[in-house]
Motif scaffolding. Structure first.
Motif, PDB file in Angstrom:
ATOM      1  N   ALA A  17       0.831  -1.203   0.000  1.00  0.00           N
ATOM      2  CA  ALA A  17       0.000   0.000   0.000  1.00  0.00           C
ATOM      3  C   ALA A  17       0.867   1.255   0.000  1.00  0.00           C
ATOM      4  N   ALA A  18       1.963   1.224   0.757  1.00  0.00           N
ATOM      5  CA  ALA A  18       2.879   2.371   0.771  1.00  0.00           C
ATOM      6  C   ALA A  18       3.501   2.581  -0.604  1.00  0.00           C
ATOM      7  N   ILE A  19       3.882   1.507  -1.260  1.00  0.00           N
ATOM      8  CA  ILE A  19       4.447   1.608  -2.606  1.00  0.00           C
ATOM      9  C   ILE A  19       3.414   2.175  -3.571  1.00  0.00           C
ATOM     10  N   SER A  20       2.179   1.711  -3.470  1.00  0.00           N
ATOM     11  CA  SER A  20       1.115   2.212  -4.341  1.00  0.00           C
ATOM     12  C   SER A  20       0.890   3.708  -4.132  1.00  0.00           C
ATOM     13  N   THR A  21       0.841   4.124  -2.874  1.00  0.00           N
ATOM     14  CA  THR A  21       0.653   5.548  -2.577  1.00  0.00           C
ATOM     15  C   THR A  21       1.799   6.377  -3.144  1.00  0.00           C
ATOM     16  N   ALA A  22       3.028   5.906  -2.954  1.00  0.00           N
ATOM     17  CA  ALA A  22       4.196   6.662  -3.397  1.00  0.00           C
ATOM     18  C   ALA A  22       4.271   6.756  -4.917  1.00  0.00           C
ATOM     19  N   THR A  23       3.969   5.660  -5.601  1.00  0.00           N
ATOM     20  CA  THR A  23       4.014   5.720  -7.070  1.00  0.00           C
ATOM     21  C   THR A  23       2.957   6.659  -7.610  1.00  0.00           C
ATOM     22  N   SER A  24       1.793   6.684  -6.974  1.00  0.00           N
ATOM     23  CA  SER A  24       0.728   7.593  -7.414  1.00  0.00           C
ATOM     24  C   SER A  24       1.136   9.044  -7.195  1.00  0.00           C
ATOM     25  N   GLN A  25       1.705   9.338  -6.035  1.00  0.00           N
ATOM     26  CA  GLN A  25       2.100  10.706  -5.728  1.00  0.00           C
ATOM     27  C   GLN A  25       3.250  11.177  -6.611  1.00  0.00           C
ATOM     28  N   ALA A  26       4.186  10.293  -6.898  1.00  0.00           N
ATOM     29  CA  ALA A  26       5.344  10.666  -7.711  1.00  0.00           C
ATOM     30  C   ALA A  26       5.068  10.545  -9.212  1.00  0.00           C
ATOM     31  N   ARG A  27       3.926   9.980  -9.557  1.00  0.00           N
ATOM     32  CA  ARG A  27       3.523   9.813 -10.953  1.00  0.00           C
ATOM     33  C   ARG A  27       4.522   8.958 -11.734  1.00  0.00           C
ATOM     34  N   VAL A  28       4.795   7.791 -11.158  1.00  0.00           N
ATOM     35  CA  VAL A  28       5.586   6.788 -11.867  1.00  0.00           C
ATOM     36  C   VAL A  28       4.725   5.528 -11.984  1.00  0.00           C
ATOM     37  N   LYS A  29       5.098   4.649 -12.884  1.00  0.00           N
ATOM     38  CA  LYS A  29       4.274   3.476 -13.171  1.00  0.00           C
ATOM     39  C   LYS A  29       4.508   2.374 -12.139  1.00  0.00           C
ATOM     40  N   LEU A  30       3.421   1.781 -11.669  1.00  0.00           N
ATOM     41  CA  LEU A  30       3.479   0.646 -10.759  1.00  0.00           C
ATOM     42  C   LEU A  30       3.096  -0.622 -11.507  1.00  0.00           C
ATOM     43  N   VAL A  31       3.928  -1.657 -11.385  1.00  0.00           N
ATOM     44  CA  VAL A  31       3.598  -2.985 -11.880  1.00  0.00           C
ATOM     45  C   VAL A  31       3.275  -3.842 -10.657  1.00  0.00           C
ATOM     46  N   ASP A  32       2.028  -4.236 -10.532  1.00  0.00           N
ATOM     47  CA  ASP A  32       1.556  -5.016  -9.381  1.00  0.00           C
ATOM     48  C   ASP A  32       1.708  -6.500  -9.691  1.00  0.00           C
ATOM     49  N   VAL A  33       2.677  -7.147  -9.046  1.00  0.00           N
ATOM     50  CA  VAL A  33       2.938  -8.563  -9.322  1.00  0.00           C
ATOM     51  C   VAL A  33       2.104  -9.498  -8.458  1.00  0.00           C
ATOM     52  N   ARG A  34       1.345  -8.957  -7.521  1.00  0.00           N
ATOM     53  CA  ARG A  34       0.638  -9.822  -6.571  1.00  0.00           C
ATOM     54  C   ARG A  34      -0.316 -10.814  -7.239  1.00  0.00           C
ATOM     55  N   PRO A  35      -1.099 -10.398  -8.231  1.00  0.00           N
ATOM     56  CA  PRO A  35      -2.007 -11.386  -8.842  1.00  0.00           C
ATOM     57  C   PRO A  35      -1.283 -12.566  -9.477  1.00  0.00           C
ATOM     58  N   ASP A  36      -0.084 -12.331  -9.998  1.00  0.00           N
ATOM     59  CA  ASP A  36       0.659 -13.404 -10.665  1.00  0.00           C
ATOM     60  C   ASP A  36       1.099 -14.493  -9.696  1.00  0.00           C
ATOM     61  N   PHE A  37       1.267 -14.127  -8.427  1.00  0.00           N
ATOM     62  CA  PHE A  37       1.786 -15.073  -7.445  1.00  0.00           C
ATOM     63  C   PHE A  37       0.689 -15.767  -6.634  1.00  0.00           C
ATOM     64  N   VAL A  38      -0.567 -15.459  -6.902  1.00  0.00           N
ATOM     65  CA  VAL A  38      -1.651 -16.117  -6.173  1.00  0.00           C
ATOM     66  C   VAL A  38      -1.607 -17.619  -6.468  1.00  0.00           C
ATOM     67  N   GLY A  39      -1.549 -18.408  -5.421  1.00  0.00           N
ATOM     68  CA  GLY A  39      -1.418 -19.852  -5.570  1.00  0.00           C
ATOM     69  C   GLY A  39       0.010 -20.333  -5.680  1.00  0.00           C
ATOM     70  N   HIS A  40       0.953 -19.379  -5.684  1.00  0.00           N
ATOM     71  CA  HIS A  40       2.363 -19.747  -5.839  1.00  0.00           C
ATOM     72  C   HIS A  40       3.226 -19.173  -4.702  1.00  0.00           C
ATOM     73  N   GLU A  41       2.613 -18.866  -3.587  1.00  0.00           N
ATOM     74  CA  GLU A  41       3.356 -18.342  -2.453  1.00  0.00           C
ATOM     75  C   GLU A  41       4.229 -19.448  -1.841  1.00  0.00           C
ATOM     76  N   ALA A  42       5.163 -19.058  -1.005  1.00  0.00           N
ATOM     77  CA  ALA A  42       5.917 -20.054  -0.244  1.00  0.00           C
ATOM     78  C   ALA A  42       4.949 -20.901   0.567  1.00  0.00           C
ATOM     79  N   CYS A  43       5.277 -22.172   0.709  1.00  0.00           N
ATOM     80  CA  CYS A  43       4.496 -23.131   1.494  1.00  0.00           C
ATOM     81  C   CYS A  43       3.236 -23.604   0.782  1.00  0.00           C
ATOM     82  N   SER A  44       3.033 -23.176  -0.466  1.00  0.00           N
ATOM     83  CA  SER A  44       1.902 -23.645  -1.260  1.00  0.00           C
ATOM     84  C   SER A  44       2.296 -24.920  -2.008  1.00  0.00           C
ATOM     85  N   ALA A  45       1.338 -25.485  -2.747  1.00  0.00           N
ATOM     86  CA  ALA A  45       1.621 -26.718  -3.484  1.00  0.00           C
ATOM     87  C   ALA A  45       2.521 -26.485  -4.688  1.00  0.00           C
ATOM     88  N   ASP A  46       2.519 -25.264  -5.216  1.00  0.00           N
ATOM     89  CA  ASP A  46       3.324 -24.934  -6.400  1.00  0.00           C
ATOM     90  C   ASP A  46       4.032 -23.602  -6.170  1.00  0.00           C
TER      91      ASP A  46
END
Length: 263
Positions: free
Chosen positions: A200-229
């Motif tokens: 959330a802090a990164i999102s706020t800062a990128t918005s305020q500074a007007r730089v592009k944010l690439v949100d990788v969180r959706p790509d890792f859903v189901g692939h976190e540590a301790c998961s099956a994959d």
């Protein structure tokens, strides 16, 4: 097992992508950031980078390999915090720079290293205190520090596109084994809360500074540590410096996310 030295969570010698193809004009890409940008978790590491643990499989190299006109300058370093980027990495930028990528923030104020030490080796109360302190710091201090850093990057590289990649959720919220040390479901939830505050802090800062944010969180859903994959490493005793960092598949996912975002 001593957990105090488990993680130097997030670690300047230059690494470059392959030379521009004959007859083409190259352009400059500078990669900044911590261990998630450097490629910790995807050995072997470049010996020239020393303790920075830069991997040729990090997302900067994954992306640059698909763009032969790019000359990559990689100054990422495991263990780096926001102040380290400012003091040791920004000198790589210039008016010639056309692209800058950055992942940073997880090490600030001892950051996630302190959290993992508390939540893997301490009591529930210690895990609660560490994650709450990390979340409060992200909200009240880090967001402003990141905005200032992104703004400085823009000033030093005024012709560059500045792209920030954030952090995935690290640990699956189920009950699967993480390896040598497996935190409880309760502690996993506390860790997830701190990561959410960091992003959330990164999102706020990128918005305020007007730089592009690439949100990788959706790509890792189901692939976190301790998961099956998992695309994030668990607690393997043989490689403690890599705990809770992306494995090669995770770094490839970062590279794919960058490619999808900017082409």
């Amino acid at each position: 097992m001593c957990v105090a030295a488990v993680v130097a969570f997030f670690g300047v010698v230059v690494m470059q992508a392959g030379p521009a193809s004959a007859g083409s004009r190259s352009w400059e890409y500078v990669a900044l950031g911590d261990s998630y940008a450097a490629g910790v978790g995807a050995p072997p590491y470049d010996p020239a980078g020393g303790d920075c643990l830069r991997s040729p499989l990090n997302y900067a190299h994954v992306w640059a390999a698909e763009h032969p006109r790019v000359t990559l300058t990689d100054v990422t370093c495991s263990g780096a915090a926001t102040d380290d980027v400012e003091a040791e990495q920004l000198s790589a930028l210039s008016r010639r720079t056309k692209l800058v990528t950055l992942t940073i923030g997880g090490n600030d104020d001892s950051g996630f290293s302190r959290t993992l030490n508390a939540c893997l080796g301490g009591t529930d109360a210690q895990c609660e205190a560490a994650t709450q302190a990390g979340a409060d710091y992200a909200t009240n201090v880090l967001a402003g520090d990141l905005e200032a850093l992104y703004t400085e990057v823009k000033q030093l590289a005024p012709r560059a596109r500045v792209v920030v990649l954030n952090y995935p959720q690290l640990i699956d919220q189920g009950t699967g084994s993480c390896g040598a040390i497996t935190p409880s479901s309760y502690r996993r939830g506390l860790i997830a809360g701190q990561i959410a505050a960091l992003d959330a802090a990164i999102s706020t800062a990128t918005s305020q500074a007007r730089v592009k944010l690439v949100d990788v969180r959706p790509d890792f859903v189901g692939h976190e540590a301790c998961s099956a994959d998992p695309w994030i490493l668990g607690t393997n005793v043989a490689s403690q410096t890599e705990w809770f960092h992306p494995n090669p598949a995770g770094h490839a996912a970062y590279g794919a996310a960058l490619e999808a975002a900017i082409g």
